[in-house]
Design a protein around this motif. Structure first.
Motif, PDB file in Angstrom:
ATOM      1  N   TYR A 109      -7.284   0.265   2.301  1.00 18.54           N
ATOM      2  CA  TYR A 109      -6.337  -0.632   3.018  1.00 18.54           C
ATOM      3  C   TYR A 109      -6.778  -1.980   3.772  1.00 18.54           C
ATOM      4  O   TYR A 109      -7.147  -3.077   3.415  1.00 18.54           O
ATOM      5  CB  TYR A 109      -4.983  -0.802   2.725  1.00 18.54           C
ATOM      6  CG  TYR A 109      -4.091  -1.738   2.435  1.00 18.54           C
ATOM      7  CD1 TYR A 109      -3.856  -2.891   1.801  1.00 18.54           C
ATOM      8  CD2 TYR A 109      -3.388  -2.244   4.314  1.00 18.54           C
ATOM      9  CE1 TYR A 109      -2.602  -3.671   1.829  1.00 18.54           C
ATOM     10  CE2 TYR A 109      -2.787  -3.435   4.208  1.00 18.54           C
ATOM     11  CZ  TYR A 109      -1.953  -4.313   2.908  1.00 18.54           C
ATOM     12  OH  TYR A 109      -2.037  -5.178   3.370  1.00 18.54           O
ATOM     13  N   TYR A 132      -8.751  -4.336   1.381  1.00 18.57           N
ATOM     14  CA  TYR A 132      -8.230  -5.574   1.489  1.00 18.57           C
ATOM     15  C   TYR A 132      -7.694  -6.370   1.947  1.00 18.57           C
ATOM     16  O   TYR A 132      -8.643  -7.696   1.921  1.00 18.57           O
ATOM     17  CB  TYR A 132      -7.077  -4.568   0.243  1.00 18.57           C
ATOM     18  CG  TYR A 132      -6.301  -6.224  -0.433  1.00 18.57           C
ATOM     19  CD1 TYR A 132      -6.564  -7.398  -1.570  1.00 18.57           C
ATOM     20  CD2 TYR A 132      -5.266  -6.272   0.633  1.00 18.57           C
ATOM     21  CE1 TYR A 132      -5.977  -7.459  -1.677  1.00 18.57           C
ATOM     22  CE2 TYR A 132      -4.275  -6.703   0.202  1.00 18.57           C
ATOM     23  CZ  TYR A 132      -4.646  -7.930  -1.049  1.00 18.57           C
ATOM     24  OH  TYR A 132      -3.358  -9.073  -1.228  1.00 18.57           O
ATOM     25  N   TYR A 133      -6.845  -5.687   3.503  1.00 11.71           N
ATOM     26  CA  TYR A 133      -6.256  -6.402   4.203  1.00 11.71           C
ATOM     27  C   TYR A 133      -7.238  -7.634   5.144  1.00 11.71           C
ATOM     28  O   TYR A 133      -7.573  -8.836   4.578  1.00 11.71           O
ATOM     29  CB  TYR A 133      -5.708  -5.970   5.548  1.00 11.71           C
ATOM     30  CG  TYR A 133      -4.905  -7.132   5.863  1.00 11.71           C
ATOM     31  CD1 TYR A 133      -3.321  -6.964   5.328  1.00 11.71           C
ATOM     32  CD2 TYR A 133      -5.156  -7.246   7.031  1.00 11.71           C
ATOM     33  CE1 TYR A 133      -2.406  -7.398   5.995  1.00 11.71           C
ATOM     34  CE2 TYR A 133      -4.313  -8.051   7.969  1.00 11.71           C
ATOM     35  CZ  TYR A 133      -2.755  -7.702   7.491  1.00 11.71           C
ATOM     36  OH  TYR A 133      -2.112  -9.131   7.868  1.00 11.71           O
ATOM     37  N   GLU A 148       0.535  -1.264  -0.078  1.00 12.16           N
ATOM     38  CA  GLU A 148       0.523  -0.043   0.063  1.00 12.16           C
ATOM     39  C   GLU A 148       0.769   1.091  -0.101  1.00 12.16           C
ATOM     40  O   GLU A 148       0.387   2.588  -0.829  1.00 12.16           O
ATOM     41  CB  GLU A 148      -0.841  -0.188   1.191  1.00 12.16           C
ATOM     42  CG  GLU A 148      -2.047   1.109   1.084  1.00 12.16           C
ATOM     43  CD  GLU A 148      -3.131   1.222   0.263  1.00 12.16           C
ATOM     44  OE1 GLU A 148      -2.910   2.446   0.163  1.00 12.16           O
ATOM     45  OE2 GLU A 148      -2.810   0.313  -0.909  1.00 12.16           O
TER      46      GLU A 148
END
Length: 94
Positions: A59, A63-64, A40
């Motif tokens: 992020y 996503y994570y 990121e």
């Protein structure tokens, strides 16, 4: 200290104690920051603190946590691992 210890015991929480020169109990945290930097923030320029906070939030939450499986979690995503844990706790208290 005794009351805190009792609370941890009642919740089946194992408290982490780091030993000097033994950083391995922090490996999961170190892994997270490695991937945050790699996936990121590397090679990006942030013009404001708010821009940085927004990028990191997106992020983690975009996503994570929902999409990235982790070996330390049995190759579940953090959201999947949390849901499994919550389900296990709910079943145990029912």
């Amino acid at each position: 200290a005794f009351a805190f210890r009792q609370l941890l015991d009642s919740l089946n929480v194992v408290q982490s104690f780091s030993k000097k020169g033994y950083p391995f109990d922090n490996a999961v945290c170190e892994s997270f920051f490695k991937y945050l930097k790699k996936e990121e923030t590397n090679r990006k320029t942030y013009h404001t603190f708010e821009e940085l906070k927004s990028s990191i939030f997106e992020y983690i939450e975009g996503y994570y946590n929902p999409k990235r499986p982790h070996g330390a979690l049995g190759y579940l995503t953090p959201n999947e691992a949390e849901a499994a844990y919550d389900s296990q706790i709910s079943s145990a208290s029912a």
